[in-house]
Design an enzyme around this catalytic site. Sequence first.
Site, mmCIF file in Angstrom:
data_model
loop_
_atom_site.group_PDB
_atom_site.id
_atom_site.type_symbol
_atom_site.label_atom_id
_atom_site.label_comp_id
_atom_site.label_asym_id
_atom_site.label_seq_id
_atom_site.Cartn_x
_atom_site.Cartn_y
_atom_site.Cartn_z
ATOM 1 N N TYR A 143 74.774 -23.902 -43.302
ATOM 2 C CA TYR A 143 76.019 -23.899 -44.300
ATOM 3 C C TYR A 143 76.582 -25.082 -44.155
ATOM 4 O O TYR A 143 76.802 -25.724 -43.149
ATOM 5 C CB TYR A 143 77.267 -22.801 -43.598
ATOM 6 C CG TYR A 143 78.350 -22.891 -44.696
ATOM 7 C CD1 TYR A 143 78.325 -22.263 -45.710
ATOM 8 C CD2 TYR A 143 79.697 -23.169 -44.023
ATOM 9 C CE1 TYR A 143 79.590 -22.217 -46.525
ATOM 10 C CE2 TYR A 143 80.920 -23.323 -44.790
ATOM 11 C CZ TYR A 143 80.766 -22.896 -45.907
ATOM 12 O OH TYR A 143 81.996 -22.805 -46.847
ATOM 13 N N ASP A 238 74.592 -32.612 -40.110
ATOM 14 C CA ASP A 238 76.028 -31.936 -40.404
ATOM 15 C C ASP A 238 76.567 -31.432 -38.895
ATOM 16 O O ASP A 238 76.093 -30.341 -38.607
ATOM 17 C CB ASP A 238 75.842 -30.885 -41.271
ATOM 18 C CG ASP A 238 77.191 -29.989 -41.462
ATOM 19 O OD1 ASP A 238 78.064 -30.404 -40.912
ATOM 20 O OD2 ASP A 238 77.164 -29.111 -42.414
ATOM 21 N N LYS A 266 86.169 -29.393 -38.122
ATOM 22 C CA LYS A 266 86.453 -28.298 -36.948
ATOM 23 C C LYS A 266 87.290 -29.306 -35.798
ATOM 24 O O LYS A 266 88.270 -29.768 -36.055
ATOM 25 C CB LYS A 266 85.276 -27.601 -36.638
ATOM 26 C CG LYS A 266 84.906 -26.739 -37.783
ATOM 27 C CD LYS A 266 84.032 -25.600 -37.787
ATOM 28 C CE LYS A 266 83.973 -24.656 -39.073
ATOM 29 N NZ LYS A 266 82.748 -24.810 -39.805
HETATM 30 C C1 LIG Z 1 82.583 -24.909 -41.271
HETATM 31 C C2 LIG Z 1 81.401 -25.943 -41.644
HETATM 32 C C3 LIG Z 1 81.470 -26.704 -42.940
HETATM 33 C C4 LIG Z 1 82.741 -26.743 -43.579
HETATM 34 O O1 LIG Z 1 83.692 -27.173 -43.309
HETATM 35 P P1 LIG Z 1 85.256 -26.775 -43.804
HETATM 36 O O2 LIG Z 1 86.143 -27.366 -42.982
HETATM 37 O O3 LIG Z 1 85.080 -25.154 -43.867
HETATM 38 O O4 LIG Z 1 85.319 -27.206 -45.414
HETATM 39 C C5 LIG Z 1 80.397 -27.739 -43.285
HETATM 40 N N1 LIG Z 1 79.113 -27.565 -42.193
HETATM 41 C C6 LIG Z 1 79.275 -26.903 -40.978
HETATM 42 C C7 LIG Z 1 77.977 -26.822 -40.176
HETATM 43 C C8 LIG Z 1 80.216 -25.714 -40.940
HETATM 44 O O5 LIG Z 1 80.073 -25.094 -39.844
#
Ligand SMILES: *Cc1c(COP(=O)(O)O)cnc(C)c1O
Length: 423
Positions: A143, A238, A266
């Site tokens: 994701y 990411d 996060k």
């Molecule tokens: C949570 C998440 C995102 C998206 O971040 P948001 O602050 O919810 O837009 C992107 N990449 C990873 C790996 C994530 O866990």
Amino acid sequence: MDDASRKLFEKSRALVPGGVNSPVRACHNVDSLPLFIAEAHGCHLIDADGKNYIDFVLSWGPMILGHDAAPVTEAVCSAAKRGTSYGAPCPDEVALAEAVVAAMPGLEMVRMVNSGTEATMSALRLARAATGRDKVLKFIGCYHGHADPFLAAAGSGVATFSIPGTPGVPQSVVADTLLAPYNDLAAVEEIFAVHGPAIAAVIVEPVAANMGLVLPKPGFLEGLRALTTQHGSLLVFDEVITGFRVAFGGAQARFNIDPDLTTFGKIIGGGLPVGAFGGKRRYMELVAPQGNVYQAGTLSGNPLAMAAGLATVRALAVADYGALEARTSAFATALRDILAAKGVPVQMPTLASMFCPYFCEHEVTDFAGAKACDQKLFTNFYKQMRAQGIYLAPSGFETGMVSFAHTEDDFSRTLDAARKVAL
Ligand SMILES: *Cc1c(COP(=O)(O)O)cnc(C)c1O
């Protein structure tokens, strides 16, 4: 039971789509209703009915210090008294940039944004601009936020074309998104053999934490580094979850891989809305106003958010990650043994302060493996744990999170609850 939450949810459903502001919170996957949280301290949540829960979600990752951690709360309160937004640079932006660049081995420059989604979409734009190429390769089950190009699902196995995973995303947008199964280097090689000269970037969660918890096989991340270098594509890590989680220096430090670009979210905001993307100077210098790759944000670098992020990163710089990992691992092992003793198939991958109960016989190495787990067993487990005051992620495709605020007492209460679950 849960009367106040039920009433709030009922009201919210008439006003907000599905009654929530982010879908998974609705607890659909586990056949439950959401709890509305009134306050949180340490690793404890208190819901609108006044019931206490031990929290293993931690706002999906940010709260690694626990909720209402003193240095973060103090920094935010003190910042609020100096004004909540200036729309002009502020000192903490420089301090946080300095702290993040110092922490992450692959970073030379960084740009602050407001969410992980903004970070990944901006990193992709930059990778496309830097290479003059359009295609991006992502992994099935990873994701990267909700920007259009990342919302693609494969028909089956390795896809050389994509279909959108949601209505509203034009076919033309995901036509440039290539998909491979996680941990499948041979599939990546095949895709590069066909599309190599058109691939701007490979984006990957260096530890996949959005399909449960899937660890990279030895050689997988190294292979991605080698293939992207060979084909002139950028490697984007990411690290929205793994940054400051799997090690202070993120997955890039833990696995000793040097990505071209990295995205954050996060933890970097300490519970306030922050994301960031950064990487090598030669790429980051292309971002406006130094270069011509446009990227902007009215609230980017917000003083409250920077204060929370800075207080969090500074606390983590001196935190004992090794001890947290050892405690998490002991807890996860004990939890696995308790569940296995009930005669159900269970896997319990764990890394750093993350763990994930998968109800299956096979080791999970990709999304297909995660989907093959028994979701009914998970739902059953989730409901009985929640009834006993243990707050787990409401889906078998999310990882469990542990914070520095979890004590041995919290672990043993959780294990006691697990012993009482009937599966
Ligand atoms: C949570 C998440 C995102 C998206 O971040 P948001 O602050 O919810 O837009 C992107 N990449 C990873 C790996 C994530 O866990």
